[in-house]
Design an enzyme around this catalytic site. Structure first.
Site, PDB file in Angstrom:
ATOM      1  N   HIS A  16      -2.829 -32.547  19.235  1.00  0.00           N
ATOM      2  CA  HIS A  16      -2.398 -31.192  18.860  1.00  0.00           C
ATOM      3  C   HIS A  16      -3.328 -30.551  17.816  1.00  0.00           C
ATOM      4  CE1 HIS A  16       1.172 -28.519  17.387  1.00  0.00           C
ATOM      5  NE2 HIS A  16       0.050 -27.865  17.451  1.00  0.00           N
ATOM      6  N   HIS A  50      -1.417 -24.900   9.126  1.00  0.00           N
ATOM      7  CA  HIS A  50      -1.575 -25.677  10.369  1.00  0.00           C
ATOM      8  C   HIS A  50      -2.587 -24.972  11.264  1.00  0.00           C
ATOM      9  CE1 HIS A  50      -1.010 -27.434  14.235  1.00  0.00           C
ATOM     10  NE2 HIS A  50      -0.431 -26.345  14.728  1.00  0.00           N
ATOM     11  N   THR A 101       6.966 -17.791  13.153  1.00  0.00           N
ATOM     12  CA  THR A 101       6.302 -18.769  13.994  1.00  0.00           C
ATOM     13  C   THR A 101       7.282 -19.820  14.518  1.00  0.00           C
ATOM     14  OG1 THR A 101       4.773 -20.642  13.960  1.00  0.00           O
ATOM     15  CG2 THR A 101       5.587 -19.932  11.848  1.00  0.00           C
ATOM     16  N   SER A 102       7.053 -20.265  15.754  1.00  0.00           N
ATOM     17  CA  SER A 102       7.938 -21.273  16.344  1.00  0.00           C
ATOM     18  C   SER A 102       7.715 -22.643  15.701  1.00  0.00           C
ATOM     19  CB  SER A 102       7.688 -21.370  17.848  1.00  0.00           C
ATOM     20  OG  SER A 102       6.342 -21.761  18.065  1.00  0.00           O
ATOM     21  N   GLU A 103       6.600 -22.790  14.979  1.00  0.00           N
ATOM     22  CA  GLU A 103       6.313 -24.089  14.363  1.00  0.00           C
ATOM     23  C   GLU A 103       6.768 -24.159  12.907  1.00  0.00           C
ATOM     24  OE1 GLU A 103       2.765 -26.411  16.088  1.00  0.00           O
ATOM     25  OE2 GLU A 103       2.043 -24.371  15.987  1.00  0.00           O
ATOM     26  N   GLY A 153      -1.996 -21.774  15.310  1.00  0.00           N
ATOM     27  CA  GLY A 153      -2.045 -21.935  13.863  1.00  0.00           C
ATOM     28  C   GLY A 153      -0.921 -21.193  13.164  1.00  0.00           C
ATOM     29  N   ASN A 154      -0.542 -21.648  12.004  1.00  0.00           N
ATOM     30  CA  ASN A 154       0.457 -20.953  11.189  1.00  0.00           C
ATOM     31  C   ASN A 154       0.339 -21.367   9.735  1.00  0.00           C
ATOM     32  OD1 ASN A 154       2.141 -23.480  12.103  1.00  0.00           O
ATOM     33  ND2 ASN A 154       1.981 -22.173  13.929  1.00  0.00           N
ATOM     34  N   HIS A 190      -6.015 -25.815  14.484  1.00  0.00           N
ATOM     35  CA  HIS A 190      -6.565 -26.725  15.501  1.00  0.00           C
ATOM     36  C   HIS A 190      -8.086 -26.822  15.384  1.00  0.00           C
ATOM     37  CE1 HIS A 190      -3.023 -24.755  17.901  1.00  0.00           C
ATOM     38  NE2 HIS A 190      -2.562 -25.670  17.079  1.00  0.00           N
ATOM     39  N   THR A 195       5.015 -15.238  15.037  1.00  0.00           N
ATOM     40  CA  THR A 195       4.567 -15.883  16.268  1.00  0.00           C
ATOM     41  C   THR A 195       3.758 -14.888  17.114  1.00  0.00           C
ATOM     42  OG1 THR A 195       5.307 -17.234  18.131  1.00  0.00           O
ATOM     43  CG2 THR A 195       6.662 -15.310  17.617  1.00  0.00           C
TER      44      THR A 195
HETATM   45 ZN   LIG Z   1      -0.340 -25.905  16.714  1.00  0.00          ZN
END
Ligand SMILES: [Zn+2]
Length: 353
Positions: free
Chosen positions: A234, A172, A151-153, A104-105, A174, A120
């Site tokens: 995802h 974001h 975060t990598s996202e 999550g981010n 899950h 991250t």
């Molecule tokens: Zn994710």
């Protein structure tokens, strides 16, 4: 009685050129004020000069602003409050089991081309304001993070913000029920619950490796008309034109909806849906709230289209036969043969009578 000192009091002191170290020993600092003072003292914090405080309140800071202005803005009470909001939303995501591990981010746009975001490799349930990073819209980390990388996202969040200028915050995560729909590649059916129709506008983006620009592009392609994107295999990402809590609300609404739909589909009765004209009324409310929806302007007969949604688990026989004709065609032939056999039998019986 001890004097209570808040971040605002500290900012006021700095603005007036006073030294915050001159505070009497026995004052009571609010938790935010304590963090603020610590930020000033550690690597993140640079002394806020009177000049740059006046300046930053007068003009917007962007990624090209002088470093001192960016730092002062990053350590301001305004951004501190937003960092706390990110931590709070992170905690709620974790408590509701919408995130797992370091998943999550969250991001909040704080200027023309800058955004706060989560770092991250941390659990979103246990972040502190000093963990939050500041990035430009290309994903370059400008400051913050407390030694951690952004975060990598983040690219996905930033691509949403670039494509949808109204997006001020993105979340974001899950959540299991919504992600179940994303894994099955099924858009949740519509016309069942008013909240979902008014506040959510859902679409599915195809799977790509998380964090890649390609993934971000596929999501960004949908944010013109949708505020909640199911990312195949995802999770979910949402954006809000209001604030980060509103972006988070989209998650609660979607997750509760997917859960309810799943329950409704198992009760042995086809779920009842609202009528297209009832939906039309909800879409009017949605439009007045500034929430996007691809169904605005559609005719009533085009609304409530739940094609592709199969309530409950049914076993459909649709095997390919060896000669290439479909199973259902074979089934038709069998039924015809059976009807013929019964007819023959009846005819024989009546002839014998
Ligand atoms: Zn994710």
């Amino acid at each position: 009685m001890r004097q209570v000192v808040s971040v605002r009091d500290l900012e006021e002191m700095l603005k007036n050129g006073k030294d915050v170290k001159s505070l009497p020993e026995n004052v009571l600092l609010t938790p935010a004020a304590r963090d603020f003072l610590r930020d000033l003292e550690n690597g993140n914090g640079r002394p806020h000069s009177v000049a740059n405080f006046a300046e930053i309140s007068a003009k917007a800071v962007n990624s090209k602003s002088p470093r001192s202005e960016i730092d002062a803005y990053f350590n301001s009470a305004k951004l501190h409050e937003l960092k706390e909001q990110i931590c709070d939303i992170g905690r709620r995501l974790w408590q509701r089991e919408y995130v797992d591990g370091n998943g999550g981010n969250i991001a909040i746009r704080v200027g023309e081309d800058i955004a706060l975001c989560t770092p991250t490799l941390v659990s979103k349930g246990f972040m502190k304001p000093e963990d939050i990073c500041l990035v430009d819209l290309e994903g370059n980390q400008i400051c913050g993070g407390n030694g951690k990388k952004r975060t990598s996202e983040i690219l996905m969040h930033l691509q949403i913000m670039k494509r949808q200028p109204r997006a001020v915050a993105t979340v974001h995560c899950h959540p299991p029920y919504s992600t179940g729909f994303a894994v099955a590649g099924i858009e949740p059916p519509t016309c069942m619950i008013p909240e979902y129709e008014v506040f959510s506008s859902v679409a599915i983006a195809p799977y790509r490796t998380p964090g890649t620009p390609e993934m971000g592009k596929l999501v960004a392609d949908l944010v013109d008309k949708h505020n909640t994107i199911l990312m195949a295999n995802h999770g979910v990402v949402s954006w809000s034109h209001n604030n980060v809590e509103d972006a988070y609300f989209k998650m609660e609404i979607l997750e509760a909806y997917c859960r309810t739909v799943l329950v409704a589909s198992q009760l042995g009765h086809a779920p009842k849906t609202m009528t297209p004209s009832q939906l039309q009324d909800l879409l009017k409310i949605k439009q007045s709230l500034g929430i996007p929806d691809p169904r605005f302007g559609l005719k009533e007969c085009e609304l409530c289209d739940n094609d592709g949604w199969r309530p409950g688990v049914t076993c459909s026989v649709n095997q390919q036969s060896t000669d290439g004709s479909s199973g259902s065609h074979n089934g038709d032939t069998e039924v015809e043969a059976l009807v013929q056999a019964i007819t023959d039998q009846i005819m024989r019986g009546s002839a014998a009578a």
